[in-house]
Design an enzyme around this catalytic site. Structure first.
Site, mmCIF file in Angstrom:
data_model
loop_
_atom_site.group_PDB
_atom_site.id
_atom_site.type_symbol
_atom_site.label_atom_id
_atom_site.label_comp_id
_atom_site.label_asym_id
_atom_site.label_seq_id
_atom_site.Cartn_x
_atom_site.Cartn_y
_atom_site.Cartn_z
ATOM 1 N N MET A 1 -4.253 -0.270 -3.070
ATOM 2 C CA MET A 1 -5.449 -0.652 -2.310
ATOM 3 C C MET A 1 -5.206 -0.389 -0.815
ATOM 4 S SD MET A 1 -7.217 -3.745 -4.313
ATOM 5 C CE MET A 1 -6.206 -5.061 -3.689
ATOM 6 N N LEU B 1 -0.488 0.479 3.310
ATOM 7 C CA LEU B 1 0.763 0.784 2.621
ATOM 8 C C LEU B 1 1.971 0.204 3.358
ATOM 9 C CD1 LEU B 1 0.105 4.488 1.558
ATOM 10 C CD2 LEU B 1 -0.401 2.355 0.326
ATOM 11 N N GLY C 1 6.916 -1.456 -0.110
ATOM 12 C CA GLY C 1 6.772 -1.674 -1.555
ATOM 13 C C GLY C 1 6.023 -0.519 -2.189
ATOM 14 N N HIS C 2 4.868 -0.170 -1.574
ATOM 15 C CA HIS C 2 4.101 0.975 -2.082
ATOM 16 C C HIS C 2 4.925 2.261 -1.975
ATOM 17 C CE1 HIS C 2 0.755 -1.679 -0.414
ATOM 18 N NE2 HIS C 2 0.431 -1.589 -1.682
ATOM 19 N N GLY D 1 4.267 -1.852 -9.507
ATOM 20 C CA GLY D 1 5.306 -2.756 -9.028
ATOM 21 C C GLY D 1 5.433 -3.995 -9.904
ATOM 22 N N SER E 1 3.904 -7.658 0.956
ATOM 23 C CA SER E 1 2.532 -7.730 0.467
ATOM 24 C C SER E 1 1.592 -7.403 1.616
ATOM 25 C CB SER E 1 2.231 -9.138 -0.055
ATOM 26 O OG SER E 1 0.833 -9.317 -0.181
ATOM 27 N N ARG F 1 -0.954 -8.825 2.170
ATOM 28 C CA ARG F 1 -1.499 -10.092 2.655
ATOM 29 C C ARG F 1 -0.585 -10.776 3.665
ATOM 30 N NH1 ARG F 1 -5.674 -11.747 -1.091
ATOM 31 N NH2 ARG F 1 -5.706 -10.229 -2.759
HETATM 32 P P1 AMP Z 1 -1.772 -3.217 -4.107
HETATM 33 O O1 AMP Z 1 -2.055 -2.231 -3.014
HETATM 34 O O2 AMP Z 1 -1.417 -4.574 -3.610
HETATM 35 O O3 AMP Z 1 -2.827 -3.218 -5.180
HETATM 36 O O4 AMP Z 1 -0.438 -2.698 -4.826
HETATM 37 C C1 AMP Z 1 -0.345 -1.383 -5.316
HETATM 38 C C2 AMP Z 1 0.918 -1.249 -6.116
HETATM 39 O O5 AMP Z 1 2.037 -1.546 -5.290
HETATM 40 C C3 AMP Z 1 0.986 -2.229 -7.312
HETATM 41 O O6 AMP Z 1 1.569 -1.557 -8.417
HETATM 42 C C4 AMP Z 1 1.878 -3.315 -6.784
HETATM 43 O O7 AMP Z 1 2.571 -4.012 -7.797
HETATM 44 C C5 AMP Z 1 2.848 -2.505 -5.927
HETATM 45 N N1 AMP Z 1 3.504 -3.377 -4.935
HETATM 46 C C6 AMP Z 1 2.902 -4.205 -4.052
HETATM 47 N N2 AMP Z 1 3.839 -4.894 -3.343
HETATM 48 C C7 AMP Z 1 5.043 -4.477 -3.806
HETATM 49 C C8 AMP Z 1 6.399 -4.812 -3.490
HETATM 50 N N3 AMP Z 1 6.698 -5.722 -2.563
HETATM 51 N N4 AMP Z 1 7.378 -4.191 -4.182
HETATM 52 C C9 AMP Z 1 7.094 -3.272 -5.143
HETATM 53 N N5 AMP Z 1 5.848 -2.913 -5.475
HETATM 54 C C10 AMP Z 1 4.835 -3.516 -4.832
#
Ligand code: AMP
Length: 286
Positions: free
Chosen positions: A32, A35, A38-39, A149, A187, A189
């Site tokens: 989403m 970035l 983690g991403h 993730g 995150s 957030r």
């Molecule tokens: P999001 O943008 O929050 O929807 O996350 C996109 C992808 O990144 C999802 O597969 C999440 O699980 C992964 N993700 C988010 N935060 C982390 C993190 N700290 N470590 C590893 N993967 C993550």
């Protein structure tokens, strides 16, 4: 070097069709945006496994159960594209909501069982939104691999089951949670935390890890979880939505550690909802 951005399903399909003619393997990394490392760790893992990596950027309105949360979700597309280019990602797919959900869109993908409880209990409709958009992303990209993730562990298990049940020919690759030096899971957030909240935030992973160790050593499940909840609140969190021990494979609730398990938590720190989870495997007594 910059990463090409496409915004329509038609453009995406054209590029993917050309790649298919070359016989290359394709990975998709759904995000989403906003970035962080983690991403980027998912993108790096995808680049190792596949010849072409599509990062998707779509803030999916269907998975937000609160309009305020959706409105507050940050958007940083230019910065995101700038982070992806040096890694060597091949394509950023960033459709808008009308492209993803054209007028009279009527289909919902719903995965029972694994979507119930935990985040599913507190965010009604969230996992239907996730399953719907992720199945569309898989079909639009026709990727061979999807990278997710472990940070969002319930989502990961839901996506695995959904792809299997719908016979979508994609291999789901789980990636470990990336953390700040003090243990806080990265995150999008986290930017909402005030400096005072940010100082308290790492108490969540710290209690989680300590509790996982106690459980692994045979500490009784329910009283140990109750103490952990109290410790999270005492640290300054406003509310613990859930703190639960679940079977790692199917997320069935567990009251004893007879299978590899996950300890999963969601808690509010001021106005920010944070989630985290850790793996537990029983330490066998010597
Ligand atoms: P999001 O943008 O929050 O929807 O996350 C996109 C992808 O990144 C999802 O597969 C999440 O699980 C992964 N993700 C988010 N935060 C982390 C993190 N700290 N470590 C590893 N993967 C993550």
């Amino acid at each position: 070097m910059s990463v090409p951005i496409v915004r329509s399903v038609a453009q995406l399909r054209q590029i993917v069709a050309a790649w298919r003619r070359e016989g290359v393997r394709i990975a998709v990394v759904p995000t989403m945006g906003v970035l962080h490392e983690g991403h980027l760790s998912l993108v790096r893992a995808a680049l190792v496994k596949a010849d072409r990596v599509i990062v998707t950027l779509f803030v999916n309105p269907k998975q937000f159960n609160s309009q305020a949360d959706l409105a507050a979700y940050p958007s940083t597309e230019d910065e995101d594209a700038a982070k992806l280019a040096p890694l060597g990602a091949h394509l950023l797919y960033a459709p808008d909501a009308e492209e993803m959900y054209p007028a009279a869109f009527a289909t919902t993908v719903s995965v029972s069982g694994v979507s119930e409880g935990l985040c599913g209990a507190f965010r009604p409709g969230h996992f239907d939104g996730v399953a719907t958009v992720v199945s569309k992303l898989f079909l639009q990209t026709s990727a061979d691999f999807g990278f997710f993730g472990e940070k969002d562990f319930q989502q990961l298990q839901l996506v695995r089951l959904m792809a299997r049940d719908l016979d979508i020919p994609i291999t789901i690759v789980p990636c470990p949670t990336i953390r700040e030096a003090d243990g806080l899971a990265l995150s999008s957030r986290n930017v909402r935390l005030s400096p005072a909240e940010r100082a308290v935030a790492p108490e969540l992973p710290s209690v989680l890890l300590e509790t996982a160790e106690r459980l692994a050593r045979g500490s009784p499940v329910l009283p140990t979880l109750a103490e952990a909840r109290a410790a999270i609140l005492a640290a300054g969190y406003r509310e613990v939505e859930y703190l639960e021990l679940r079977d790692e494979a199917d997320l069935r609730p567990m009251t004893s550690l007879d299978q590899p398990a996950r300890l999963l938590v969601a808690a509010w720190l001021g106005g920010t909802r944070l989630i985290d989870n850790v793996r537990i495997s029983r330490v066998s007594p010597d």
